[in-house]
Scaffold this motif. Sequence first.
Motif, PDB file in Angstrom:
ATOM      1  N   THR A 132       3.499   8.172 -14.718  1.00  9.45           N
ATOM      2  CA  THR A 132       4.572   8.663 -13.847  1.00  9.45           C
ATOM      3  C   THR A 132       4.518   7.967 -12.494  1.00  9.45           C
ATOM      4  O   THR A 132       5.561   7.615 -11.925  1.00  9.45           O
ATOM      5  CB  THR A 132       4.446  10.187 -13.666  1.00  9.45           C
ATOM      6  OG1 THR A 132       4.453  10.814 -14.959  1.00  9.45           O
ATOM      7  CG2 THR A 132       5.600  10.738 -12.850  1.00  9.45           C
ATOM      8  N   ALA A 133       3.309   7.748 -11.965  1.00 11.47           N
ATOM      9  CA  ALA A 133       3.169   7.080 -10.666  1.00 11.47           C
ATOM     10  C   ALA A 133       3.677   5.642 -10.729  1.00 11.47           C
ATOM     11  O   ALA A 133       4.346   5.165  -9.801  1.00 11.47           O
ATOM     12  CB  ALA A 133       1.705   7.102 -10.225  1.00 11.47           C
ATOM     13  N   GLU A 134       3.391   4.936 -11.826  1.00 14.11           N
ATOM     14  CA  GLU A 134       3.852   3.556 -11.960  1.00 14.11           C
ATOM     15  C   GLU A 134       5.367   3.486 -12.079  1.00 14.11           C
ATOM     16  O   GLU A 134       6.010   2.593 -11.507  1.00 14.11           O
ATOM     17  CB  GLU A 134       3.185   2.907 -13.174  1.00 14.11           C
ATOM     18  CG  GLU A 134       1.706   2.630 -12.977  1.00 14.11           C
ATOM     19  CD  GLU A 134       1.002   2.255 -14.269  1.00 14.11           C
ATOM     20  OE1 GLU A 134      -0.101   1.684 -14.186  1.00 14.11           O
ATOM     21  OE2 GLU A 134       1.534   2.554 -15.364  1.00 14.11           O
ATOM     22  N   VAL A 141      10.754   5.448  -5.596  1.00 15.91           N
ATOM     23  CA  VAL A 141      11.065   6.847  -5.283  1.00 15.91           C
ATOM     24  C   VAL A 141       9.773   7.652  -5.375  1.00 15.91           C
ATOM     25  O   VAL A 141       8.795   7.212  -5.983  1.00 15.91           O
ATOM     26  CB  VAL A 141      12.123   7.438  -6.244  1.00 15.91           C
ATOM     27  CG1 VAL A 141      13.446   6.693  -6.118  1.00 15.91           C
ATOM     28  CG2 VAL A 141      11.633   7.425  -7.682  1.00 15.91           C
ATOM     29  N   PRO A 142       9.739   8.856  -4.800  1.00 19.62           N
ATOM     30  CA  PRO A 142       8.534   9.691  -4.867  1.00 19.62           C
ATOM     31  C   PRO A 142       8.170  10.058  -6.303  1.00 19.62           C
ATOM     32  O   PRO A 142       9.041  10.256  -7.155  1.00 19.62           O
ATOM     33  CB  PRO A 142       8.901  10.930  -4.044  1.00 19.62           C
ATOM     34  CG  PRO A 142      10.006  10.482  -3.144  1.00 19.62           C
ATOM     35  CD  PRO A 142      10.776   9.464  -3.942  1.00 19.62           C
ATOM     36  N   GLU A 143       6.869  10.197  -6.570  1.00 20.60           N
ATOM     37  CA  GLU A 143       6.397  10.520  -7.913  1.00 20.60           C
ATOM     38  C   GLU A 143       6.956  11.845  -8.438  1.00 20.60           C
ATOM     39  O   GLU A 143       7.336  11.922  -9.619  1.00 20.60           O
ATOM     40  CB  GLU A 143       4.866  10.545  -7.927  1.00 20.60           C
ATOM     41  CG  GLU A 143       4.267  10.757  -9.298  1.00 20.60           C
ATOM     42  CD  GLU A 143       2.757  10.656  -9.285  1.00 20.60           C
ATOM     43  OE1 GLU A 143       2.124  11.135 -10.245  1.00 20.60           O
ATOM     44  OE2 GLU A 143       2.199  10.107  -8.302  1.00 20.60           O
ATOM     45  N   ALA A 193       1.305  -5.865 -11.446  1.00 16.74           N
ATOM     46  CA  ALA A 193       0.834  -4.499 -11.641  1.00 16.74           C
ATOM     47  C   ALA A 193       0.798  -3.752 -10.313  1.00 16.74           C
ATOM     48  O   ALA A 193       0.293  -4.252  -9.313  1.00 16.74           O
ATOM     49  CB  ALA A 193      -0.543  -4.495 -12.283  1.00 16.74           C
ATOM     50  N   SER A 194       1.331  -2.538 -10.316  1.00 17.41           N
ATOM     51  CA  SER A 194       1.456  -1.775  -9.074  1.00 17.41           C
ATOM     52  C   SER A 194       0.169  -1.063  -8.684  1.00 17.41           C
ATOM     53  O   SER A 194       0.075  -0.533  -7.579  1.00 17.41           O
ATOM     54  CB  SER A 194       2.597  -0.754  -9.199  1.00 17.41           C
ATOM     55  OG  SER A 194       2.344   0.128 -10.282  1.00 17.41           O
ATOM     56  N   SER A 195      -0.823  -1.040  -9.573  1.00 14.10           N
ATOM     57  CA  SER A 195      -2.078  -0.371  -9.247  1.00 14.10           C
ATOM     58  C   SER A 195      -3.209  -1.011 -10.041  1.00 14.10           C
ATOM     59  O   SER A 195      -2.978  -1.760 -11.004  1.00 14.10           O
ATOM     60  CB  SER A 195      -2.001   1.124  -9.561  1.00 14.10           C
ATOM     61  OG  SER A 195      -1.775   1.327 -10.940  1.00 14.10           O
ATOM     62  N   GLY A 196      -4.445  -0.718  -9.613  1.00 19.51           N
ATOM     63  CA  GLY A 196      -5.613  -1.234 -10.321  1.00 19.51           C
ATOM     64  C   GLY A 196      -6.030  -2.608  -9.837  1.00 19.51           C
ATOM     65  O   GLY A 196      -5.390  -3.222  -8.987  1.00 19.51           O
ATOM     66  N   ASP A 197      -7.130  -3.098 -10.404  1.00 23.33           N
ATOM     67  CA  ASP A 197      -7.673  -4.390  -9.997  1.00 23.33           C
ATOM     68  C   ASP A 197      -7.131  -5.560 -10.807  1.00 23.33           C
ATOM     69  O   ASP A 197      -7.354  -6.715 -10.467  1.00 23.33           O
ATOM     70  CB  ASP A 197      -9.206  -4.368 -10.114  1.00 23.33           C
ATOM     71  CG  ASP A 197      -9.852  -3.486  -9.049  1.00 23.33           C
ATOM     72  OD1 ASP A 197      -9.282  -3.399  -7.937  1.00 23.33           O
ATOM     73  OD2 ASP A 197     -10.893  -2.881  -9.334  1.00 23.33           O
ATOM     74  N   GLU A 198      -6.437  -5.255 -11.888  1.00 25.42           N
ATOM     75  CA  GLU A 198      -5.875  -6.312 -12.728  1.00 25.42           C
ATOM     76  C   GLU A 198      -4.445  -6.597 -12.262  1.00 25.42           C
ATOM     77  O   GLU A 198      -3.541  -5.789 -12.474  1.00 25.42           O
ATOM     78  CB  GLU A 198      -5.885  -5.869 -14.196  1.00 25.42           C
ATOM     79  CG  GLU A 198      -5.487  -6.956 -15.163  1.00 25.42           C
ATOM     80  CD  GLU A 198      -5.529  -6.481 -16.609  1.00 25.42           C
ATOM     81  OE1 GLU A 198      -5.538  -7.335 -17.506  1.00 25.42           O
ATOM     82  OE2 GLU A 198      -5.543  -5.252 -16.834  1.00 25.42           O
ATOM     83  N   SER A 386      -1.004  -0.136   3.379  1.00 26.14           N
ATOM     84  CA  SER A 386      -1.074   1.319   3.196  1.00 26.14           C
ATOM     85  C   SER A 386      -0.275   1.788   1.990  1.00 26.14           C
ATOM     86  O   SER A 386      -0.511   2.887   1.479  1.00 26.14           O
ATOM     87  CB  SER A 386      -0.557   2.028   4.454  1.00 26.14           C
ATOM     88  OG  SER A 386       0.860   1.923   4.567  1.00 26.14           O
ATOM     89  N   LEU A 387       0.657   0.971   1.505  1.00 25.59           N
ATOM     90  CA  LEU A 387       1.543   1.378   0.415  1.00 25.59           C
ATOM     91  C   LEU A 387       1.094   0.880  -0.953  1.00 25.59           C
ATOM     92  O   LEU A 387       1.410   1.501  -1.971  1.00 25.59           O
ATOM     93  CB  LEU A 387       2.971   0.878   0.675  1.00 25.59           C
ATOM     94  CG  LEU A 387       3.711   1.516   1.849  1.00 25.59           C
ATOM     95  CD1 LEU A 387       5.002   0.757   2.135  1.00 25.59           C
ATOM     96  CD2 LEU A 387       4.023   2.980   1.547  1.00 25.59           C
ATOM     97  N   THR A 388       0.385  -0.240  -1.000  1.00 26.89           N
ATOM     98  CA  THR A 388       0.038  -0.806  -2.299  1.00 26.89           C
ATOM     99  C   THR A 388      -1.230  -0.185  -2.866  1.00 26.89           C
ATOM    100  O   THR A 388      -2.157   0.148  -2.131  1.00 26.89           O
ATOM    101  CB  THR A 388      -0.129  -2.338  -2.211  1.00 26.89           C
ATOM    102  OG1 THR A 388      -0.330  -2.864  -3.530  1.00 26.89           O
ATOM    103  CG2 THR A 388      -1.317  -2.724  -1.345  1.00 26.89           C
ATOM    104  N   GLU A 389      -1.241  -0.037  -4.188  1.00 26.52           N
ATOM    105  CA  GLU A 389      -2.426   0.444  -4.888  1.00 26.52           C
ATOM    106  C   GLU A 389      -3.003  -0.625  -5.796  1.00 26.52           C
ATOM    107  O   GLU A 389      -3.888  -0.360  -6.609  1.00 26.52           O
ATOM    108  CB  GLU A 389      -2.085   1.701  -5.697  1.00 26.52           C
ATOM    109  CG  GLU A 389      -1.667   2.873  -4.821  1.00 26.52           C
ATOM    110  CD  GLU A 389      -1.448   4.147  -5.626  1.00 26.52           C
ATOM    111  OE1 GLU A 389      -2.123   4.310  -6.661  1.00 26.52           O
ATOM    112  OE2 GLU A 389      -0.605   4.957  -5.219  1.00 26.52           O
TER     113      GLU A 389
END
Length: 409
Positions: A132-134, A141-143, A193-198, A386-389
């Motif tokens: 859902t977050a991705e 938009v907000p989660e 990818a919007s999150s994680g190390d990959e 501050s925005l990127t994961e």
Amino acid sequence: MVRGEWSRLVATLVSDLGDLTLAEDAAQDAAEQALVQWRTELPDRPLAWLIVVARRRAIDAMRRDAVGRDKNDLAARLDERDRHQALTLDEHLDQTIMRDEQLRLIFACCHPALNTEAQVGLTLRSIGGLTTAEIARAFVVPEPTIAQRLVRAKKKIRTAAIPFTIPPDDELLGRTDIVRSVLYLIFNEGYDASSGDEHIRTGLCDEAVRLARLLAELTPDDPESLGLLALFLLTHARRAARVDRGGALVLLEDQDRTRWDGAMVERGLDVLDRAMRLERPGPLQIQAAIAALHDEAGDAAATDWEQIELLYRRLRMMTPTPVVALNHAAAVAMVDGPAAGLRLLDDPLLADRLDRYPHFHAARGRLLADVDDRTRSRAAFERALSLTESGTEQRFLRARLDALNDSAH
């Protein structure tokens, strides 16, 4: 491993059960069991193992909740199939699941009874396996907003008894636009990818390319389906050069172009040529043409930015989205200088709509640094950070901030 098999798992279960919520719940139960059992031993056929376990979970759930003969009969049939087919299940995966079940699920999720946002969100969750977050980050938009959309969409599917089947031919083309939008977002999440190390989820990109190829085969006279496939190929061809061997992000102009996949570029150019010969230009073909201009340049200095800027200007007329406006501003900066690009990015409406989009602030930070406004550049990069994961992007942005701090001394 489990995430890579998610879409095929859900597609198979939906085909058996005809119920998306039940299929996803059973798939989630099987995935959780796999995380425990696979620590000691990985099965020979992971997907077959997941499907068998998920089916059994679904059978148990239906027997607990059954309120009539239909569900009991379905559970009995699944139980019988489970006993007879478990050992040979994966022998037909490529022929059935890859070419039929996944595509059917995409078209089913894109049912006209659902609104566009629900269609895209539901398919990204079911087929792309995105959280859902991705999905929220993909829509900017907000989660909680996305979570509510998914709940409403599934409720409507149940109450309207929406069938999970490929629509008849006379309805098919009416859904292809939204199917392309879904595949586009799946590819983007894989490529950036919007999150994680990959930073690049290659499996997700490969899945999007494969499904785009199936869609192009299904609608061979649709130039935008061909444009989508061309765009994916021309973009994915650069995947090996997007991060260096130490895992650091490499911008397009700094990439080692010898690491680009030349054969994939040629296939992309061929598909784009087929699309353009149909003489019905559209947004995806224009994006593919932009990607082609980048791929055909021998080095960064040879890039035809004037042509790219013109194409982005035309794209803005067709699809006036904030992200397209951002990309157009970056192209303007390459043609007319960073100050010209900044004037476009400083538009209050655009800034407000992209305030939670890290790439917007990173682009501003870069252009502000180019005009030697270190204070505002630092603030923009800090906002992006501050925005990127994404771990890769976080390291890149910190390096940019360190470079600004070093230049100030």
